[in-house]
Write a protein that holds these residues in place. Structure first.
Motif, mmCIF file in Angstrom:
data_model
loop_
_atom_site.group_PDB
_atom_site.id
_atom_site.type_symbol
_atom_site.label_atom_id
_atom_site.label_comp_id
_atom_site.label_asym_id
_atom_site.label_seq_id
_atom_site.Cartn_x
_atom_site.Cartn_y
_atom_site.Cartn_z
ATOM 1 N N CYS A 302 0.836 -1.196 0.000
ATOM 2 C CA CYS A 302 0.000 0.000 0.000
ATOM 3 C C CYS A 302 0.873 1.249 0.000
ATOM 4 N N GLY A 303 0.639 2.151 -0.958
ATOM 5 C CA GLY A 303 1.429 3.363 -1.086
ATOM 6 C C GLY A 303 2.574 3.255 -2.061
ATOM 7 N N ASP A 331 1.626 1.734 -10.781
ATOM 8 C CA ASP A 331 1.927 0.355 -11.125
ATOM 9 C C ASP A 331 0.790 -0.562 -10.701
ATOM 10 N N ASP A 332 0.131 -0.238 -9.588
ATOM 11 C CA ASP A 332 -1.032 -0.976 -9.094
ATOM 12 C C ASP A 332 -1.984 0.058 -8.498
ATOM 13 N N PHE A 333 -3.159 0.207 -9.093
ATOM 14 C CA PHE A 333 -4.070 1.260 -8.653
ATOM 15 C C PHE A 333 -4.540 1.050 -7.214
ATOM 16 N N ARG A 334 -4.513 -0.179 -6.734
ATOM 17 C CA ARG A 334 -4.866 -0.399 -5.331
ATOM 18 C C ARG A 334 -3.886 0.322 -4.414
ATOM 19 N N ALA A 335 -2.610 0.286 -4.777
ATOM 20 C CA ALA A 335 -1.580 0.906 -3.953
ATOM 21 C C ALA A 335 -1.671 2.419 -3.954
ATOM 22 N N ASN A 339 -6.038 6.235 0.881
ATOM 23 C CA ASN A 339 -7.031 6.574 1.897
ATOM 24 C C ASN A 339 -8.292 5.723 1.783
ATOM 25 N N GLY A 340 -8.298 4.749 0.855
ATOM 26 C CA GLY A 340 -9.409 3.817 0.745
ATOM 27 C C GLY A 340 -10.715 4.439 0.335
ATOM 28 N N SER A 341 -10.680 5.501 -0.469
ATOM 29 C CA SER A 341 -11.908 6.192 -0.869
ATOM 30 C C SER A 341 -12.485 5.646 -2.169
ATOM 31 N N CYS A 342 -11.848 4.650 -2.762
ATOM 32 C CA CYS A 342 -12.278 4.066 -4.037
ATOM 33 C C CYS A 342 -12.127 5.057 -5.194
ATOM 34 N N SER A 343 -11.225 5.985 -5.055
ATOM 35 C CA SER A 343 -10.871 6.902 -6.145
ATOM 36 C C SER A 343 -9.437 7.368 -5.898
ATOM 37 N N THR A 344 -8.807 7.894 -6.953
ATOM 38 C CA THR A 344 -7.429 8.375 -6.841
ATOM 39 C C THR A 344 -7.414 9.868 -7.148
ATOM 40 N N TYR A 357 5.758 11.800 6.363
ATOM 41 C CA TYR A 357 6.507 12.861 7.044
ATOM 42 C C TYR A 357 5.805 13.462 8.263
ATOM 43 N N LYS A 358 4.513 13.134 8.462
ATOM 44 C CA LYS A 358 3.792 13.770 9.561
ATOM 45 C C LYS A 358 3.143 12.760 10.495
ATOM 46 N N LEU A 359 3.619 11.522 10.427
ATOM 47 C CA LEU A 359 3.062 10.465 11.280
ATOM 48 C C LEU A 359 1.545 10.402 11.151
ATOM 49 N N GLY A 360 1.089 10.373 9.903
ATOM 50 C CA GLY A 360 -0.354 10.329 9.657
ATOM 51 C C GLY A 360 -0.936 8.971 9.964
ATOM 52 N N PHE A 361 -2.243 8.839 9.717
ATOM 53 C CA PHE A 361 -2.923 7.582 9.980
ATOM 54 C C PHE A 361 -2.378 6.493 9.065
ATOM 55 N N PRO A 362 -2.446 5.224 9.497
ATOM 56 C CA PRO A 362 -2.027 4.124 8.616
ATOM 57 C C PRO A 362 -2.822 4.146 7.317
ATOM 58 N N MET A 363 -2.167 3.774 6.250
ATOM 59 C CA MET A 363 -2.818 3.760 4.946
ATOM 60 C C MET A 363 -3.845 2.620 4.879
ATOM 61 N N ALA A 364 -4.860 2.790 4.048
ATOM 62 C CA ALA A 364 -5.983 1.845 3.990
ATOM 63 C C ALA A 364 -6.331 1.534 2.546
ATOM 64 N N CYS A 365 -5.393 0.946 1.815
ATOM 65 C CA CYS A 365 -5.649 0.610 0.420
ATOM 66 C C CYS A 365 -6.667 -0.515 0.298
ATOM 67 N N PRO A 366 -7.516 -0.505 -0.740
ATOM 68 C CA PRO A 366 -8.496 -1.577 -0.940
ATOM 69 C C PRO A 366 -7.825 -2.815 -1.512
ATOM 70 N N TYR A 367 -8.455 -3.965 -1.318
ATOM 71 C CA TYR A 367 -7.937 -5.212 -1.847
ATOM 72 C C TYR A 367 -8.164 -5.335 -3.350
ATOM 73 N N PHE A 368 -9.206 -4.662 -3.861
ATOM 74 C CA PHE A 368 -9.572 -4.818 -5.262
ATOM 75 C C PHE A 368 -9.589 -3.467 -5.953
ATOM 76 N N TRP A 369 -9.433 -3.499 -7.280
ATOM 77 C CA TRP A 369 -9.607 -2.312 -8.099
ATOM 78 C C TRP A 369 -10.260 -2.732 -9.411
ATOM 79 N N PRO A 370 -11.286 -2.084 -9.871
ATOM 80 C CA PRO A 370 -11.945 -0.937 -9.244
ATOM 81 C C PRO A 370 -12.506 -1.288 -7.866
ATOM 82 N N CYS A 371 -12.435 -0.313 -7.009
ATOM 83 C CA CYS A 371 -12.856 -0.501 -5.629
ATOM 84 C C CYS A 371 -14.364 -0.390 -5.542
ATOM 85 N N LEU A 372 -14.977 -1.193 -4.665
ATOM 86 C CA LEU A 372 -16.427 -1.139 -4.452
ATOM 87 C C LEU A 372 -16.719 -0.173 -3.326
#
Length: 372
Positions: A302-303, A331-335, A339-344, A357-372
């Motif tokens: 993810c990322g 390279d992989d749209f899931r990555a 933020n797991g919003s089902c859009s880029t 760089y700012k200790l943000g929340f853990p990333m939340a990539c979806p398992y599939f793309w297109p995302c549901l």
């Protein structure tokens, strides 16, 4: 009596309206009549990465009327090539309690196993034996579930590869304090969490879904009971059984010495009718079962927008270039959907920079793309 044309129109209009009302009531009540399940066991449809260990699959329970204080479930995988239940091998000691029925001095010549009586009612016994053997126990998670804090929860696997799991649970044993069990509820909290290991599958495998089948044909493998120990959703049938006999060798009927034979045998001389037994079966109009599943998806980081194997500033640059400079896509749209919003979009850029760089929340990539 004379009826005018206007009166007839009013009359037929009233009849038509009444018929429409009856039809609407029937249509409205039909779904309610079909929804007769008072107890429902439902496995979750979940996803996990290929090669992921300790993935969680939730099993839910809806008990609209009855309080559940004990249950037994046997789960079997239809695709043992995709995953296995997490399990451990432990040394188990089975304690057997004995009572001597006949003594010859200090030697007991006849004895009886009274283990159940000792465990249930605390009766006296003469000696005990321990039978030790290794067994495969299932690893399950009860944290935050409906059975958290129950007195007894055990899981066993009987297959060498961990392709099945039999779970037995009781809210309390035979001594106080008593746990009331699961009061009627809507199934918003998992009944139990299953832990599974997903195999590392080659990417060319297309069918990557395994069904988790809840066995229901035998009440030894599927049962729920209330706080008094009574079965929930079980119908008792009275069954008559014929037994057939034939005379002993060289003897013609009537005879005293007879052998029991299958009733379809041509040797049948007499039929005993009838032995009656009580047999239980699951009331499928009262209890509903929905199998769960798990789908294995290909691994990704993810990322890691540029597919370099790590997450760094180059991934931010690649994502900005794609969004605003007509650069190469991820390279992989899931990555890229960090933020797991089902859009880029720019929000993913912001989340990625915040993560780096700012200790943000853990990333939340979806398992599939297109995302549901």
């Amino acid at each position: 009596m004379r009826v005018s044309g206007k009166s007839l129109c009013v009359f037929f209009g009233s009849i038509t309206g009444l018929l429409l009302l009856v039809i609407l009531i029937a249509l409205a009540s039909a779904p309610l009549a079909a929804q007769t399940c008072q107890l429902k066991v439902e496995g979750e449809d979940s996803y996990a990465l290929s090669g992921q260990n300790n993935a969680i699959i939730d099993v839910y329970l809806v008990n609209q009327v009855d309080t559940v204080a004990g249950f037994e479930l046997w789960l079997v995988l239809n695709r043992p090539d995709i995953m296995e239940f997490v399990r451990d091998t432990v040394l188990k000691a089975d304690m057997l309690y004995w009572r001597c029925l006949e003594w010859d001095g200090l030697l007991c010549v006849d004895s009886n196993d009274i283990t159940d009586s000792v465990l249930l009612f605390g009766v006296d016994y003469d000696w005990l034996t321990a039978d030790t053997h290794y067994v495969q126990v299932g690893v399950v998670d009860t944290t935050g579930t409906l059975i958290s804090g129950w007195n007894y929860v055990a899981a066993r696997s009987f297959s060498p590869g961990g392709y099945d799991l039999k779970i037995t649970a009781m809210a309390h044993d035979f001594t106080p304090p008593y746990n009331p069990g699961i009061l009627p509820q809507d199934g918003s909290v998992p009944l139990i969490k299953l832990l599974v290991n997903v195999y590392d599958l080659p990417e060319e495998i297309q069918d990557r879904t395994v069904d988790i089948l809840i066995q229901r044909d035998n009440l030894d493998n599927f049962s729920f009971s209330d706080m008094h120990g009574f079965s929930i959703g079980v119908v008792t049938d009275t069954v008559s059984i014929e037994r057939c006999f034939t005379c002993g060798p060289g003897i013609d009927p009537p005879c005293d010495f007879m052998w029991q034979v299958p009733c379809e045998s041509p040797e049948v001389d007499s039929v005993w009718c009838c032995d009656t037994i009580l047999t239980g079966r699951l009331d499928t109009s009262y209890v509903c079962i929905v199998n769960g599943s798990l789908t294995s998806v290909t691994t990704f980081v993810c990322g890691d927008v540029d597919g370099g194997g790590t997450v760094n500033i180059l991934d931010v640059t690649r994502l900005i270039s794609y969004l605003y400079k007509e650069g190469a896509g991820p390279d992989d749209f899931r990555a890229a959907d960090v933020n797991g919003s089902c859009s880029t979009n720019i929000l993913d850029v912001t989340a990625l920079i915040s993560y780096l760089y700012k200790l943000g929340f853990p990333m939340a990539c979806p398992y599939f793309w297109p995302c549901l």
